[in-house]
Write an enzyme that holds these catalytic residues in place. Structure first.
Site, mmCIF file in Angstrom:
data_model
loop_
_atom_site.group_PDB
_atom_site.id
_atom_site.type_symbol
_atom_site.label_atom_id
_atom_site.label_comp_id
_atom_site.label_asym_id
_atom_site.label_seq_id
_atom_site.Cartn_x
_atom_site.Cartn_y
_atom_site.Cartn_z
ATOM 1 N N GLY A 11 10.225 -22.606 -50.765
ATOM 2 C CA GLY A 11 11.680 -22.509 -50.588
ATOM 3 C C GLY A 11 12.108 -21.096 -50.250
ATOM 4 C CG ASN A 12 15.350 -20.284 -48.169
ATOM 5 O OD1 ASN A 12 16.468 -20.273 -48.684
ATOM 6 N ND2 ASN A 12 14.989 -21.164 -47.243
ATOM 7 C CG HIS A 13 15.340 -15.536 -52.439
ATOM 8 N ND1 HIS A 13 14.861 -15.735 -53.706
ATOM 9 C CD2 HIS A 13 14.390 -14.833 -51.773
ATOM 10 C CE1 HIS A 13 13.669 -15.164 -53.812
ATOM 11 N NE2 HIS A 13 13.361 -14.618 -52.655
ATOM 12 C CB SER A 14 19.690 -20.063 -48.935
ATOM 13 O OG SER A 14 20.999 -20.490 -48.664
ATOM 14 C CB ALA B 63 17.951 -20.236 -45.412
#
Ligand code: PMT
Length: 408
Positions: free
Chosen positions: A214-217, A281
């Site tokens: 995943g990512n930090h969005s 994102a």
């Protein structure tokens, strides 16, 4: 046709408090006066140590006020009238003490009384040393004021009067003027009645039933855009991935965790939309084999084979009808402008919004952002660091103006 300035005939009261940044206010007064604003200065006693009332009176063409009483005959500066006179009040520089007084309703001078009497929007441009700025007392006071509807013009990073480097410099007069201008400008309501698809948040690509890439969005930027569009009267379709906050009410919203699921939902909705704003994102890769059971810790290393995800934005732009508008976002860590413009062109977009990870107060997860909007005709607009809802408002304002100009 001559541009009508949003400041024309607007009544702006500037409250100056004690701080070295007060020396920049004459420059701001000049900018606002040149744009046609009526400016009234009210300054605190300590502000007079940094800027003279005479300078401010000459530039504003009105006596700069600081006392309740004009003479010992009982003539007085009526704080209630001043508060009601203003279309907008700006406190700049706003020191830690002033912010604390505003939070607690302390009313020990003319300026504080004006603030308490005001019914118009109030803006604060804080200025202080970096440790005072990050102190929990200051941050709590700021948050309380923002929650009450006070508009924050974020301080900037750089050299401070103390000799230290960091955040705390008052925003430059030009940036303050731009911030106020975005607020005062009549909103070109390009979006009224338009059907707009907004994507937000980050995607999650499963590795096994308990893990993902995943990512930090957080979804904050995309949701702020959706909220502002709803206020502008757009019919909003919101497709979002993993987020840390609740989606706005008054729109259709769908949660799709993987890039594949997000693509499927966007493919379904986009054909009936006028505008797409892709703030999500999206992961560029997914795991080829998703384990059906939790992967056990066995070897020292684990190799995952990843395959490319489809580019949602690019594939939608390939189906674009003439009336449809596509806006992308770009998040870059190096050669930011170059890569953003490359994406604008390669994905055949109308505009792209670049947010830089170089600014710690911009991008993923934080409540603020700093962005630049690049349009396909070469126009560009910079939006300085502000709360994400303010960035969204300023962005849609600029976008609305540009779209009105280029599509009619
Ligand atoms: O959610 P927040 O915490 O508030 O953070 C907001 C944000 C930083 C995530 C947001 O402002 C932002 O920049 N979103 C886009 C981030 C990104 O993925 O940028 P990119 O440069 O990798 O992608 C360019 C564009 O193509 C984006 O519009 C993206 O949505 C789109 N894309 C990317 C990959 C892919 N497979 N499909 C896509 O549609």
């Amino acid at each position: 046709m001559l541009r009508k300035s949003p400041f024309k005939n607007r009544k702006i009261l500037i409250g100056i408090t004690g701080g070295i940044a007060a020396y920049k206010i004459p420059q701001l007064v000049r900018i606002l006066k040149k744009e046609g604003a009526e400016v009234q200065i009210v300054l605190s006693e300590s502000a007079k140590n940094f800027v003279t009332p005479q300078t401010l009176s000459v530039l504003s063409e009105k006596p700069a006020l600081s006392d309740f009483f004009k003479s010992n005959q009982g003539d007085w500066n009526n704080h209630v009238h001043l508060g009601l006179w203003a279309d907008l009040i700006l406190i700049a520089p706003a020191g830690a003490n002033t912010l604390a007084k505003m939070t607690h309703g302390i009313c020990d001078n003319l300026l504080m009384s004006v603030i308490l009497s005001a019914r118009c929007p109030i803006f604060v441009a804080p200025a202080m040393d970096l440790d005072m700025w990050i102190h929990p007392s200051t941050q709590t006071n700021i948050q309380t004021l923002v929650d009450r509807g006070v508009h924050l013009i974020d301080p900037e990073e750089g050299s401070l009067a103390s000799g230290l480097e960091g955040k705390g410099r008052m925003a430059e007069p030009e940036n303050i003027a731009q911030f106020l201008s975005a607020h005062l400008a009549p909103k070109p309501n390009y979006f009224l009645g338009k059907r707009v698809l907004v994507s937000a948040g980050g995607t999650q690509e499963a590795i096994d039933p308990v893990r993902y890439i995943g990512n930090h969005s957080s979804g904050k930027m995309g949701f702020a855009i959706a909220e502002q569009l709803i206020e502008l009267g757009a019919d909003v379709e919101l497709v979002y991935g993993a987020v840390t906050i609740a989606p706005p009410a008054n729109c259709h919203s769908y949660q799709t965790l993987s890039a594949k699921a997000m693509k499927a939902k966007c493919d379904e909705i986009f054909p009936t939309c006028d505008v797409l704003i892709m703030a999500a994102a999206v992961a560029d890769y997914h795991a080829v084999d998703v384990a059906s059971e939790k992967i056990k810790k066995s070897d020292d290393a684990l190799t995952l084979t990843l395959a490319k995800n489809p580019d949602i934005l690019k594939s939608l732009s390939e189906t674009k009808k003439e009336h449809q508008v596509l806006i992308g976002f770009a998040l870059e860590t190096e050669k930011e402008e170059f890569h953003a413009l490359e994406k604008l062109q390669k994905k055949n977009l109308d505009c792209i919004v670049l947010n830089s990870l170089k600014n710690p107060n911009a991008g993923f997860a934080v409540d603020t952002n700093e962005v630049t909007l690049y349009c396909k005709d070469g126009e560009q607009f910079h939006i300085p660091t502000q709360q994400k809802d303010q960035v969204a408002a300023a962005l849609l304002n600029k976008l609305g103006e540009w779209l009105t100009k280029t599509t009619t």
